[in-house]
Design an enzyme around this catalytic site. Structure first.
Site, PDB file in Angstrom:
ATOM      1  N   LYS A  69      34.740  49.880  39.500  1.00 40.52           N
ATOM      2  CA  LYS A  69      35.955  49.625  39.097  1.00 40.52           C
ATOM      3  C   LYS A  69      36.779  49.627  37.431  1.00 40.52           C
ATOM      4  CE  LYS A  69      37.545  50.723  43.802  1.00 40.52           C
ATOM      5  NZ  LYS A  69      38.330  50.383  45.110  1.00 40.52           N
ATOM      6  N   ASP A 105      43.890  54.676  44.644  1.00 38.85           N
ATOM      7  CA  ASP A 105      44.273  53.674  45.963  1.00 38.85           C
ATOM      8  C   ASP A 105      45.723  53.327  45.095  1.00 38.85           C
ATOM      9  OD1 ASP A 105      41.252  52.984  46.723  1.00 38.85           O
ATOM     10  OD2 ASP A 105      41.688  52.016  44.712  1.00 38.85           O
TER      11      ASP A 105
HETATM   12  P1  NAP Z   1      37.968  42.559  43.397  1.00 39.95           P
HETATM   13  O1  NAP Z   1      38.083  43.074  42.980  1.00 39.95           O
HETATM   14  O2  NAP Z   1      37.148  41.922  43.889  1.00 39.95           O
HETATM   15  O3  NAP Z   1      38.342  41.414  44.443  1.00 39.95           O
HETATM   16  C1  NAP Z   1      38.524  40.649  45.228  1.00 39.95           C
HETATM   17  C2  NAP Z   1      39.890  39.053  45.627  1.00 39.95           C
HETATM   18  O4  NAP Z   1      39.854  39.114  46.838  1.00 39.95           O
HETATM   19  C3  NAP Z   1      39.561  38.072  44.630  1.00 39.95           C
HETATM   20  O5  NAP Z   1      41.142  37.860  44.779  1.00 39.95           O
HETATM   21  C4  NAP Z   1      39.432  37.149  45.339  1.00 39.95           C
HETATM   22  O6  NAP Z   1      39.254  36.273  44.853  1.00 39.95           O
HETATM   23  C5  NAP Z   1      39.343  37.480  46.803  1.00 39.95           C
HETATM   24  N1  NAP Z   1      38.342  37.127  47.933  1.00 39.95           N
HETATM   25  C6  NAP Z   1      36.749  37.097  47.634  1.00 39.95           C
HETATM   26  N2  NAP Z   1      36.429  36.797  48.303  1.00 39.95           N
HETATM   27  C7  NAP Z   1      37.307  35.935  48.921  1.00 39.95           C
HETATM   28  C8  NAP Z   1      37.268  35.395  49.825  1.00 39.95           C
HETATM   29  N3  NAP Z   1      35.845  34.474  50.653  1.00 39.95           N
HETATM   30  N4  NAP Z   1      38.239  33.784  50.273  1.00 39.95           N
HETATM   31  C9  NAP Z   1      39.295  33.779  50.069  1.00 39.95           C
HETATM   32  N5  NAP Z   1      39.324  35.479  48.617  1.00 39.95           N
HETATM   33  C10 NAP Z   1      38.505  35.748  48.334  1.00 39.95           C
HETATM   34  O7  NAP Z   1      37.672  43.457  45.351  1.00 39.95           O
HETATM   35  P2  NAP Z   1      38.589  44.829  46.296  1.00 39.95           P
HETATM   36  O8  NAP Z   1      38.317  45.462  44.522  1.00 39.95           O
HETATM   37  O9  NAP Z   1      40.158  44.674  44.879  1.00 39.95           O
HETATM   38  O10 NAP Z   1      38.799  44.951  47.184  1.00 39.95           O
HETATM   39  C11 NAP Z   1      39.522  44.163  47.893  1.00 39.95           C
HETATM   40  C12 NAP Z   1      38.702  44.340  48.874  1.00 39.95           C
HETATM   41  O11 NAP Z   1      39.825  45.867  49.596  1.00 39.95           O
HETATM   42  C13 NAP Z   1      37.315  44.653  49.809  1.00 39.95           C
HETATM   43  O12 NAP Z   1      36.976  44.695  50.812  1.00 39.95           O
HETATM   44  C14 NAP Z   1      37.622  46.267  49.455  1.00 39.95           C
HETATM   45  O13 NAP Z   1      36.730  47.188  50.087  1.00 39.95           O
HETATM   46  C15 NAP Z   1      39.053  46.621  50.565  1.00 39.95           C
HETATM   47  N6  NAP Z   1      39.412  47.656  49.997  1.00 39.95           N
HETATM   48  C16 NAP Z   1      39.588  48.759  50.672  1.00 39.95           C
HETATM   49  C17 NAP Z   1      39.774  49.883  50.092  1.00 39.95           C
HETATM   50  C18 NAP Z   1      40.587  50.694  51.532  1.00 39.95           C
HETATM   51  O14 NAP Z   1      40.717  51.974  51.259  1.00 39.95           O
HETATM   52  N7  NAP Z   1      40.588  51.083  51.992  1.00 39.95           N
HETATM   53  C19 NAP Z   1      40.263  50.125  48.812  1.00 39.95           C
HETATM   54  C20 NAP Z   1      40.603  49.192  48.166  1.00 39.95           C
HETATM   55  C21 NAP Z   1      39.408  48.601  48.450  1.00 39.95           C
HETATM   56  P3  NAP Z   1      38.952  35.067  43.632  1.00 39.95           P
HETATM   57  O15 NAP Z   1      39.825  35.798  42.149  1.00 39.95           O
HETATM   58  O16 NAP Z   1      38.913  34.097  44.266  1.00 39.95           O
HETATM   59  O17 NAP Z   1      37.665  35.185  43.253  1.00 39.95           O
END
Ligand code: NAP
Length: 293
Positions: A69, A105
């Site tokens: 992304k 999003d």
């Molecule tokens: P991303 O850019 O990889 O960011 C992940 C975030 O989660 C970071 O801030 C990371 O913290 C934190 N994190 C990861 N593992 C963790 C853990 N074990 N404990 C605490 N914090 C943790 O991912 P993203 O694209 O933002 O997506 C995040 C989530 O939202 C995913 O599960 C995705 O599938 C979901 N999502 C859903 C939708 C929907 O349509 N429902 C849309 C978009 C995203 P650090 O900075 O410490 O690494």
């Protein structure tokens, strides 16, 4: 002349369990459009080559998911304003000037938030990645005061200046933020595929009537949402955003608008079908979920 086939896809890794094909193929059918929506598993080093290949093969548009992304931005000739601000693209459309990037999003989250009773107030976002940045951008622009709690400090450095931030392990600050929040959003993957895991430590309790939203949608009722519902909070599951962003992406590609509820229903049916197939073939014997374009 018959209308040409629309060629759509999702580009990411993993993509085999994505519900987007189910949602968009149902939407194409509903609108009487012929076309397809394929899963295109793509590793980071393959991304630039894959964009060329999709274009050569006449793809009209695609969704972008983990882990591309952010890294796709420099590969796109034009990017709409919100996606540039958020530094994340989840939807791409082919235009006369080449591919153009969007972030649905963000527009989808905006619609979910507009439906709330609270129009602004204190919000607590868990996580600071791409999805969190979309939520933060929308909330700040509609007057919410935003606090971000993240596990690591690296991502907190590049967030908007007028947000408060804290470490997820700072229990005192976290409990205070939960106490005053009108809205709590989980934008971390914690809880995904794990019924017992919550992004909030066990000792944190929901003390008041907040709206609690999870972006994770497998399971639909995450541990976070179950805890929040038990405390009397209103909960919004991850399918709300999944459906809303899909409706916006579909409109970008086709100029057709279907209700969010249509996409939600299609996602639920797609998930049931996946489970039925898994039951029939076993988890590893399942027909390949990824396709060759
Ligand atoms: P991303 O850019 O990889 O960011 C992940 C975030 O989660 C970071 O801030 C990371 O913290 C934190 N994190 C990861 N593992 C963790 C853990 N074990 N404990 C605490 N914090 C943790 O991912 P993203 O694209 O933002 O997506 C995040 C989530 O939202 C995913 O599960 C995705 O599938 C979901 N999502 C859903 C939708 C929907 O349509 N429902 C849309 C978009 C995203 P650090 O900075 O410490 O690494």
């Amino acid at each position: 002349l018959p209308s040409p086939e629309l060629r759509l896809a999702i580009v990411g890794d993993p993509v085999s369990h994505s519900l987007s094909p189910a949602m968009h193929e149902a939407a194409l059918h509903e609108c009487g459009l012929s076309g397809s929506y394929k899963r295109v598993r793509t590793k980071p080093r393959q991304l630039a080559g894959m964009l060329d290949q999709l274009r050569r093969k006449g793809y009209d548009g695609f969704n972008v998911t983990i882990p591309h992304k952010e890294s796709i931005l420099p590969m796109l000739p034009t990017i709409d304003e919100p996606a540039q601000r958020i530094r994340a693209v989840n939807t791409v459309r082919l235009t006369d000037a080449g591919y153009r990037g969007y972030n649905t999003d963000s527009s989808g989250f905006e619609r979910v938030i507009e439906a709330l009773d609270h129009k602004s107030g204190p919000a607590l976002i868990l996580g600071a990645g791409g999805a969190a940045r979309a939520c933060i951008d929308v909330l700040m622009r509609s007057g919410w005061s935003v606090t971000i709690a993240n596990r690591g400090s690296e991502r907190l450095r590049s967030l908007p200046a007028n947000t408060a931030s804290m470490d997820l392990s700072d229990l005192r600050a976290l409990q205070q933020a939960v106490n005053i929040a009108d809205l709590v959003v989980n934008a971390t993957p914690v809880g995904l595929n794990h019924l017992e895991e919550s992004p909030l430590p066990d000792r944190i309790v929901f003390g008041r009537d907040a709206v609690v939203m999870d972006l994770v949608y497998v399971p639909l009722e995450t541990r976070l949402l179950a805890d929040a519902a038990r405390a009397g909070c209103r909960v919004i599951d991850g399918l709300a955003l999944l459906a809303a962003q899909a409706a916006d992406s579909f409109e970008i590609w086709t100029d057709k608008r279907l209700p969010d509820e249509f996409f939600r229903q299609a996602a639920v049916e797609g998930e049931l079908l996946t489970r039925a197939r898994t039951f029939q073939y076993g988890q590893f014997g399942m027909p390949a979920g990824e396709e060759v374009i």
